[in-house]
Design a protein around this motif. Sequence first.
Motif, PDB file in Angstrom:
ATOM      1  N   THR A   1       0.799  -1.218   0.000  1.00  0.00           N
ATOM      2  CA  THR A   1       0.000   0.000   0.000  1.00  0.00           C
ATOM      3  C   THR A   1       0.833   1.268   0.000  1.00  0.00           C
ATOM      4  O   THR A   1       0.623   2.159  -0.833  1.00  0.00           O
ATOM      5  N   ILE A   2       1.788   1.370   0.903  1.00  0.00           N
ATOM      6  CA  ILE A   2       2.535   2.612   1.070  1.00  0.00           C
ATOM      7  C   ILE A   2       3.552   2.819  -0.057  1.00  0.00           C
ATOM      8  O   ILE A   2       3.611   3.900  -0.661  1.00  0.00           O
ATOM      9  N   VAL A   3       4.332   1.792  -0.343  1.00  0.00           N
ATOM     10  CA  VAL A   3       5.383   1.936  -1.365  1.00  0.00           C
ATOM     11  C   VAL A   3       4.800   2.268  -2.745  1.00  0.00           C
ATOM     12  O   VAL A   3       5.307   3.172  -3.428  1.00  0.00           O
ATOM     13  N   PRO A   4       3.732   1.615  -3.201  1.00  0.00           N
ATOM     14  CA  PRO A   4       3.166   2.008  -4.494  1.00  0.00           C
ATOM     15  C   PRO A   4       2.644   3.449  -4.504  1.00  0.00           C
ATOM     16  O   PRO A   4       2.728   4.129  -5.528  1.00  0.00           O
ATOM     17  N   ARG A   5       2.120   3.921  -3.382  1.00  0.00           N
ATOM     18  CA  ARG A   5       1.642   5.307  -3.312  1.00  0.00           C
ATOM     19  C   ARG A   5       2.812   6.285  -3.380  1.00  0.00           C
ATOM     20  O   ARG A   5       2.721   7.341  -4.002  1.00  0.00           O
ATOM     21  N   ILE A   6       3.939   5.933  -2.754  1.00  0.00           N
ATOM     22  CA  ILE A   6       5.124   6.796  -2.814  1.00  0.00           C
ATOM     23  C   ILE A   6       5.687   6.800  -4.228  1.00  0.00           C
ATOM     24  O   ILE A   6       6.095   7.843  -4.740  1.00  0.00           O
ATOM     25  N   ALA A   7       5.669   5.622  -4.863  1.00  0.00           N
ATOM     26  CA  ALA A   7       6.205   5.507  -6.219  1.00  0.00           C
ATOM     27  C   ALA A   7       5.292   6.164  -7.265  1.00  0.00           C
ATOM     28  O   ALA A   7       5.695   6.327  -8.411  1.00  0.00           O
ATOM     29  N   GLY A   8       4.081   6.488  -6.846  1.00  0.00           N
ATOM     30  CA  GLY A   8       3.173   7.173  -7.762  1.00  0.00           C
ATOM     31  C   GLY A   8       2.193   6.251  -8.467  1.00  0.00           C
ATOM     32  O   GLY A   8       1.581   6.628  -9.440  1.00  0.00           O
ATOM     33  N   GLY A   9       2.027   5.047  -7.930  1.00  0.00           N
ATOM     34  CA  GLY A   9       1.135   4.086  -8.588  1.00  0.00           C
ATOM     35  C   GLY A   9      -0.277   4.130  -8.134  1.00  0.00           C
ATOM     36  O   GLY A   9      -0.835   4.740  -7.368  1.00  0.00           O
TER      37      GLY A   9
END
Length: 88
Positions: free
Chosen positions: A80-88
Motif C-alpha cells: 500500500t505505502i510503497v506504491p503510493r510513494i512511487a506514484g502508482g
Amino acid sequence: MTETQIFDLLRQGLWVAVLISAPLLTVALVAGVVVGLFQALTSIQEMTLTFVPKAGLMLVVFWVSMSFMTTTLVAFFTDTIVPRIAGG
C-alpha cells in the motif's frame, strides 16, 4: 494524491493498527476480568496481583504473535505505502 486517497490510506492504516493490537488488548482484557473476579471473590486487594499476570500474559502473547504483526505491517507497507510513494 487526492483527499479521498489520503482518507482511504488513513482508514487502511487504522485498520492495520486494530488488527495488530487486537491480540494484546484481548489478552489484557480477559486477564483483567479474571484477576478482578478473583480479587472480588477472595477479597484480596493486592496491586501487584493485577499487574504481574497481565504483563506476563501480554509478553507471552506478544512473543507468539510477533510474526503475525511483522507480516501484517510489512504487507501493508509494501502493498500500500510503497506504491503510493512511487506514484502508482
